[in-house]
Design a protein around this motif. Sequence first.
Motif, short mmCIF file in Angstrom:
data_model
loop_
_atom_site.label_atom_id
_atom_site.label_comp_id
_atom_site.label_asym_id
_atom_site.label_seq_id
_atom_site.Cartn_x
_atom_site.Cartn_y
_atom_site.Cartn_z
N THR A 94 -5.11 -6.47 10.23
CA THR A 94 -5.94 -6.88 9.09
C THR A 94 -6.31 -8.36 9.23
OG1 THR A 94 -5.02 -5.21 7.64
CG2 THR A 94 -5.90 -7.17 6.56
N TRP B 157 -12.77 -4.38 1.83
CA TRP B 157 -12.36 -4.22 3.23
C TRP B 157 -11.05 -3.46 3.29
CZ3 TRP B 157 -8.76 -4.91 7.02
CH2 TRP B 157 -9.23 -4.80 8.35
N SER C 283 0.83 -1.22 0.00
CA SER C 283 0.00 0.00 0.00
C SER C 283 0.86 1.27 0.00
CB SER C 283 -0.94 0.01 1.21
OG SER C 283 -0.21 -0.18 2.39
N LEU D 56 -3.90 -7.77 -5.78
CA LEU D 56 -2.52 -8.01 -6.22
C LEU D 56 -2.42 -8.28 -7.72
CD1 LEU D 56 -1.36 -10.21 -3.20
CD2 LEU D 56 -0.28 -8.07 -3.92
N SER D 57 -3.47 -8.86 -8.30
CA SER D 57 -3.40 -9.16 -9.74
C SER D 57 -3.37 -7.89 -10.58
CB SER D 57 -4.58 -10.05 -10.16
OG SER D 57 -5.78 -9.38 -9.89
N CYS E 160 -7.07 -11.15 -1.52
CA CYS E 160 -6.28 -9.94 -1.83
C CYS E 160 -5.67 -10.03 -3.22
CB CYS E 160 -5.21 -9.71 -0.77
SG CYS E 160 -3.97 -11.00 -0.72
N ASN F 162 -0.65 -5.44 9.01
CA ASN F 162 -0.97 -6.81 8.62
C ASN F 162 -1.56 -7.65 9.76
OD1 ASN F 162 -0.43 -6.44 5.93
ND2 ASN F 162 1.72 -6.95 6.12
N GLY G 229 0.54 -17.21 1.12
CA GLY G 229 1.95 -17.02 1.48
C GLY G 229 2.30 -15.58 1.79
N SER G 230 1.34 -14.68 1.65
CA SER G 230 1.62 -13.27 1.95
C SER G 230 1.78 -13.10 3.46
CB SER G 230 0.46 -12.39 1.46
OG SER G 230 -0.70 -12.69 2.20
N GLN H 92 5.06 -23.49 -3.01
CA GLN H 92 4.57 -22.95 -1.73
C GLN H 92 3.56 -23.89 -1.05
OE1 GLN H 92 3.18 -18.92 -2.56
NE2 GLN H 92 4.40 -18.27 -0.80
#
Length: 339
Positions: free
Chosen positions: A129, A273, A43, A243-244, A218, A126, A152-153, A179
Amino acid sequence: MKALIIEQNGEPSEVVHWRDLPEPTPGPAEVRVRMLMAPVHPSDLHIIRGRFARQRQPVLPASPGTEGVGIIDAVGSDVPHTRVGERVVLLDVPGTWREQVISPAARAIPVPAAISDEDAAQALINPMTAWAMTMSEHQLQRGDWLVQSAAGSTVGRLVLQIAKAQGVHTINLVRRAEQVAEIQKLGGDIVLCTADESWPEQLVKATDGKGIVCAIDCVAGRTGATLARQLAPNGRLLVYGALSSHRQTDPAAFEMPVFAPALIYSSAEVRGWLIFSWLARKGLDESSQALRNLLDSIAVGCLKPPATERYSVDRAFEAFTAAESTAHDAKPLLVFAQR
Ligand SMILES: NC(=O)c1ccc[n+]([C@@H]2O[C@H](COP(=O)([O-])OP(=O)(O)OC[C@H]3O[C@@H](n4cnc5c(N)ncnc54)[C@H](OP(=O)(O)O)[C@@H]3O)[C@@H](O)[C@H]2O)c1
């Protein structure tokens, strides 16, 4: 004092400058915080590019940075002098990428001694959130199932810890096959890789054909749209990132095509959100208590923010690149001072 400053929006490597500024003085109910470290979040890079929520774009020139840890080095006339020397994290005080930040005293939240500077620096955005979406919004109970994308974020890994502690089961999406084992090891009950074209069918199977009751996403785009299409009757999807669409310029890349009949016939809900809206809704007392609770969880080891990598300010551009690189396994932290 010096600060990372943007005078115009653009690519972070071109528009972020290390500038001299006058030393700020706290007002009566404020404190001045000598910053130790602040993370680089997706962000922050959005804000620098001028692509974040309009109401959160700062008036320029401004420092980016949405959280961080530091030490109070001056207080206003209404603030007890005993607060000088206190290590604090800042609760929604934008502009943390600088050596000194002025904060309302009530938004400078003390950090328990057991927490490292690295964990404290990333204790708000994070962890809050992850906690707020799972426990406050979805109100997950033991035995419930949650579907999440980008498992994995940093947020995803925190969600896994909270879910495990609360006895909540998870279905996790990752984009890289390597992952899958890692997320399983972190406690993910089911892990699907979106590089496998059959992941939507695998998801149907994973929910026993009943559909998704609770989800957080996300990634948006086709991934978010697929989750929305598979919502169970009255199911709810919180979309908290896209993210995309990062680094994309084609307007179509920002769209998430929702299959209307699935929504209509299941009375399902897809809702955006944003942590800052949630904090504002909760008010200062409740949100500062929620942050204190998270700090306590981190202090006793119940919640562990993921690994970090320190970058001195002269390596800030490397930190920006790292924050957006594929398969980065550490949250970049900008270091403004040593303790
Ligand atoms: N709405 C809010 O209030 C709020 C609050 C906090 C965070 N967020 C958002 O949450 C997201 C995650 O933040 P973070 O700090 O946790 O990020 P992070 O630690 O930098 O992790 C990013 C993760 O996303 C994955 N990823 C990146 N691009 C992707 C794509 N196109 N498709 C699928 N996966 C992708 C990466 O996978 P690889 O490992 O394969 O590279 C990595 O696992 C961001 O969009 C952020 O803006 C929103």
